[in-house]
Motif scaffolding. Sequence first.
Motif, PDB file in Angstrom:
ATOM      1  N   ARG A 184      74.662 106.408  -1.110  1.00 35.77           N
ATOM      2  CA  ARG A 184      74.287 107.306  -2.204  1.00 35.77           C
ATOM      3  C   ARG A 184      74.454 106.652  -3.569  1.00 35.77           C
ATOM      4  NH1 ARG A 184      76.941 113.106  -0.314  1.00 35.77           N
ATOM      5  NH2 ARG A 184      75.806 113.280   1.646  1.00 35.77           N
ATOM      6  N   VAL A 185      75.478 105.826  -3.702  1.00 38.10           N
ATOM      7  CA  VAL A 185      75.747 105.200  -5.000  1.00 38.10           C
ATOM      8  C   VAL A 185      74.570 104.348  -5.442  1.00 38.10           C
ATOM      9  CG1 VAL A 185      77.220 103.589  -6.240  1.00 38.10           C
ATOM     10  CG2 VAL A 185      78.238 105.264  -4.676  1.00 38.10           C
ATOM     11  N   ASN A 186      73.993 103.584  -4.515  1.00 39.96           N
ATOM     12  CA  ASN A 186      72.918 102.648  -4.849  1.00 39.96           C
ATOM     13  C   ASN A 186      71.531 103.138  -4.420  1.00 39.96           C
ATOM     14  OD1 ASN A 186      74.653 100.424  -5.891  1.00 39.96           O
ATOM     15  ND2 ASN A 186      75.457 100.509  -3.780  1.00 39.96           N
ATOM     16  N   SER A 187      71.452 104.393  -3.911  1.00 37.74           N
ATOM     17  CA  SER A 187      70.168 104.988  -3.487  1.00 37.74           C
ATOM     18  C   SER A 187      69.455 104.102  -2.474  1.00 37.74           C
ATOM     19  CB  SER A 187      69.265 105.251  -4.693  1.00 37.74           C
ATOM     20  OG  SER A 187      69.895 106.111  -5.611  1.00 37.74           O
ATOM     21  N   LEU A 188      70.186 103.731  -1.417  1.00 40.71           N
ATOM     22  CA  LEU A 188      69.657 102.839  -0.391  1.00 40.71           C
ATOM     23  C   LEU A 188      69.784 103.467   0.990  1.00 40.71           C
ATOM     24  CD1 LEU A 188      71.289  99.436  -1.425  1.00 40.71           C
ATOM     25  CD2 LEU A 188      68.914 100.119  -1.831  1.00 40.71           C
ATOM     26  N   ALA A 189      68.775 103.229   1.828  1.00 39.17           N
ATOM     27  CA  ALA A 189      68.926 103.411   3.263  1.00 39.17           C
ATOM     28  C   ALA A 189      69.335 102.055   3.829  1.00 39.17           C
ATOM     29  CB  ALA A 189      67.630 103.878   3.891  1.00 39.17           C
ATOM     30  N   VAL A 190      70.518 102.021   4.470  1.00 36.35           N
ATOM     31  CA  VAL A 190      71.072 100.768   4.969  1.00 36.35           C
ATOM     32  C   VAL A 190      70.898 100.748   6.487  1.00 36.35           C
ATOM     33  CG1 VAL A 190      73.077  99.256   5.012  1.00 36.35           C
ATOM     34  CG2 VAL A 190      72.739 100.832   3.081  1.00 36.35           C
ATOM     35  N   LYS A 200      68.382  95.471   7.185  1.00 37.21           N
ATOM     36  CA  LYS A 200      67.741  95.508   5.871  1.00 37.21           C
ATOM     37  C   LYS A 200      68.207  96.717   5.067  1.00 37.21           C
ATOM     38  CE  LYS A 200      63.527  95.874   7.612  1.00 37.21           C
ATOM     39  NZ  LYS A 200      62.044  95.992   7.657  1.00 37.21           N
ATOM     40  N   ASN A 201      68.050  96.606   3.756  1.00 35.03           N
ATOM     41  CA  ASN A 201      68.203  97.731   2.839  1.00 35.03           C
ATOM     42  C   ASN A 201      66.824  98.219   2.409  1.00 35.03           C
ATOM     43  OD1 ASN A 201      71.025  97.763   2.719  1.00 35.03           O
ATOM     44  ND2 ASN A 201      71.100  96.275   1.058  1.00 35.03           N
ATOM     45  N   ILE A 202      66.676  99.523   2.263  1.00 30.96           N
ATOM     46  CA  ILE A 202      65.425 100.090   1.763  1.00 30.96           C
ATOM     47  C   ILE A 202      65.763 100.951   0.550  1.00 30.96           C
ATOM     48  CG2 ILE A 202      63.462 101.577   2.257  1.00 30.96           C
ATOM     49  CD1 ILE A 202      63.695 100.803   5.177  1.00 30.96           C
ATOM     50  N   ALA A 203      65.207 100.595  -0.591  1.00 29.02           N
ATOM     51  CA  ALA A 203      65.431 101.362  -1.812  1.00 29.02           C
ATOM     52  C   ALA A 203      64.640 102.672  -1.748  1.00 29.02           C
ATOM     53  CB  ALA A 203      65.013 100.556  -3.025  1.00 29.02           C
ATOM     54  N   LEU A 204      65.278 103.765  -2.169  1.00 28.65           N
ATOM     55  CA  LEU A 204      64.667 105.093  -2.112  1.00 28.65           C
ATOM     56  C   LEU A 204      64.319 105.538  -3.533  1.00 28.65           C
ATOM     57  CD1 LEU A 204      67.119 106.712   0.466  1.00 28.65           C
ATOM     58  CD2 LEU A 204      64.932 105.567   0.906  1.00 28.65           C
ATOM     59  N   SER A 211      70.311 112.492  -7.696  1.00 27.37           N
ATOM     60  CA  SER A 211      71.102 111.814  -6.669  1.00 27.37           C
ATOM     61  C   SER A 211      70.546 112.182  -5.301  1.00 27.37           C
ATOM     62  CB  SER A 211      72.578 112.203  -6.757  1.00 27.37           C
ATOM     63  OG  SER A 211      72.737 113.595  -6.557  1.00 27.37           O
ATOM     64  N   ILE A 212      70.623 111.223  -4.376  1.00 28.80           N
ATOM     65  CA  ILE A 212      70.086 111.443  -3.031  1.00 28.80           C
ATOM     66  C   ILE A 212      71.186 112.007  -2.148  1.00 28.80           C
ATOM     67  CG2 ILE A 212      69.058 110.321  -1.019  1.00 28.80           C
ATOM     68  CD1 ILE A 212      67.815 108.310  -2.932  1.00 28.80           C
ATOM     69  N   ASN A 237      68.962 117.213  -8.923  1.00 25.58           N
ATOM     70  CA  ASN A 237      69.816 117.221 -10.108  1.00 25.58           C
ATOM     71  C   ASN A 237      70.369 118.637 -10.257  1.00 25.58           C
ATOM     72  OD1 ASN A 237      67.723 118.763 -11.154  1.00 25.58           O
ATOM     73  ND2 ASN A 237      66.974 117.163 -12.538  1.00 25.58           N
ATOM     74  N   ASP A 238      70.827 118.995 -11.443  1.00 21.42           N
ATOM     75  CA  ASP A 238      71.425 120.315 -11.623  1.00 21.42           C
ATOM     76  C   ASP A 238      70.398 121.435 -11.644  1.00 21.42           C
ATOM     77  OD1 ASP A 238      73.913 119.151 -11.786  1.00 21.42           O
ATOM     78  OD2 ASP A 238      73.895 119.010 -13.982  1.00 21.42           O
ATOM     79  N   VAL A 239      69.115 121.100 -11.752  1.00 24.52           N
ATOM     80  CA  VAL A 239      68.073 122.113 -11.924  1.00 24.52           C
ATOM     81  C   VAL A 239      67.242 122.308 -10.667  1.00 24.52           C
ATOM     82  CG1 VAL A 239      66.036 122.781 -13.270  1.00 24.52           C
ATOM     83  CG2 VAL A 239      67.970 121.645 -14.391  1.00 24.52           C
ATOM     84  N   GLU A 240      66.826 121.221 -10.020  1.00 26.27           N
ATOM     85  CA  GLU A 240      65.922 121.353  -8.886  1.00 26.27           C
ATOM     86  C   GLU A 240      66.253 120.327  -7.804  1.00 26.27           C
ATOM     87  OE1 GLU A 240      61.890 120.559 -10.101  1.00 26.27           O
ATOM     88  OE2 GLU A 240      62.181 118.387  -9.967  1.00 26.27           O
ATOM     89  N   GLN A 241      65.658 120.568  -6.642  1.00 28.09           N
ATOM     90  CA  GLN A 241      65.760 119.640  -5.521  1.00 28.09           C
ATOM     91  C   GLN A 241      64.373 119.128  -5.183  1.00 28.09           C
ATOM     92  OE1 GLN A 241      67.923 121.053  -2.057  1.00 28.09           O
ATOM     93  NE2 GLN A 241      66.651 119.848  -0.683  1.00 28.09           N
ATOM     94  N   GLN A 242      64.281 117.888  -4.759  1.00 24.70           N
ATOM     95  CA  GLN A 242      63.024 117.323  -4.273  1.00 24.70           C
ATOM     96  C   GLN A 242      63.228 116.745  -2.877  1.00 24.70           C
ATOM     97  OE1 GLN A 242      61.337 114.334  -6.815  1.00 24.70           O
ATOM     98  NE2 GLN A 242      60.786 115.783  -8.437  1.00 24.70           N
TER      99      GLN A 242
END
Length: 531
Positions: A184-190, A200-204, A211-212, A237-242
Amino acid sequence: MKRVLLFIMLIYSYSSVGQFLFEHMYEYRQGVQRVVLENSGEKYFFVNRFTGAIQMFNANHTPWKTINIPLPTNNYSLYVFSISETLINPDDNIEIVYGTYSDPGIRRSKIINELGTVLLSEDNCYSFLVDKKQGLETKIMSSTGVVYSLPSLVIEHIYPSINYANVKRVNLENSGEKYYFLDRVNSLAVLYNADHTFWKNIALPKPDGYSISNIDILSENQLNSDNLIEIGYSCQNDVEQQSRIANENGETLLIATNPGNFAVSAIDGLPNKLMVYYMPGDIPDETSRRTDVYTIPTFNLEHTYQRYVNRVKLENSGEKYHASNYDYVTTDITIYNSDHTLWKSVATPVQGFGETIENVFISETKIDSDDALELIYTISSNTLNGGHYFGYIVKDNGNVILDFPGAYDIIFDEFTGLESKLMVYSQDGPSFDQLFYTTSVYRLDPTFSSTDFDKSHISISPNPSSSNIILGSSNIIVEAKIYNLVGREVKQIREKNISSINMQDLPIGAYLLELTDTQNQKFIHKVVVAR
């Protein structure tokens, strides 16, 4: 509860349809489950979450054995994740995988055998997952990120616990067995290989300030055939989710705002679809839910349903969409075609505000081999005195095959190689703190026809009846008992010579009438009350 009829109680509709034979009622036992053990076969079990006792019963519902789980002091909850004989190891003992939560906020997961031997234990662990995937060896996956081999229960690998993101296992279509977690800190799927070496790492991709929170989908070919890894994940974030879908090259394929979650619907013989589930607005009830259905691989929006829907493949009619639960303003069960046009609308007895349709199951040939649609559902009316529930099995023409007063859930239970069963979960009582629960089991017997059920020489007319029924018999009838179709006695008459029975005080529906003559011979008849 009278039981004299249970061994012959046949549940029927008024045309010749598949039959249900009442098998057993587990009184004062909530949530009895059916399991098929690898060596011992079909069993039923009940978990007493207060004492830790697991009572197990044979296929004929006679007691088999009791396994006692040792509970910690001041235990709040007990979760049984798995019961098996050879899944954990090949000995003859039953193994139980379970978790506890006790004061002061201690979570612990364990695997023990029926002798009480502790095979594995982890503190601060929410759960052990028995991870079974076709073509791969079964593993134990700990919520703390530990992977255990079977049957040795040796630690294979410990993955880092990064911001409480659990490690998951996947069998990718091209690349095979992989392990992954969210950084979560680096927004990666490890991602790691089957031998736990780094892959591999995959950037999200995500908007600034988001935050993911989790990864829902990780696949190579389910969403398209380009052989790139596609990842479905949620951020907020504090307002919405995606919820987003992106590939490993960083290309964003879909963005859905404020959904609850999404999933790939993969059904044999049908193209995959993406189901996106929303709960927009501030009111968390069924009226604020919706489902978007997307075509894969184009991600074109096909249709929006104003409720959560399931996608199913009926035995004769093919792809359909329907909801399992409905809001409190809906009275009909609606089913839609593959092109999302209305197929059928089935009326229910829901009346007025506060009642809801729940636990809807549909089929065409699982209960009966004709072409008619079969529906199982319950009706819930939640009130301060404990709530009221009623369950039904009906045909789409309105014929009631079976009804269950007090049923809050009905499960059509299927195991390969075994008869299908109906698991009916019911509650009764005057208030929330004075409820008692039962689990009833019915067997589906499609070879039996009810048309010759009554072979006695006693005539009953009129049948159906709106008031009195007249008995025509050379025998002197001295006792009459009427049972509803879950075996509960609803009326009893004792006279020197019974020639008629008043049915006006009984609700509309089907009943079983047991007549006893002066020679203590008993005769069983089907009777129907109609208005």
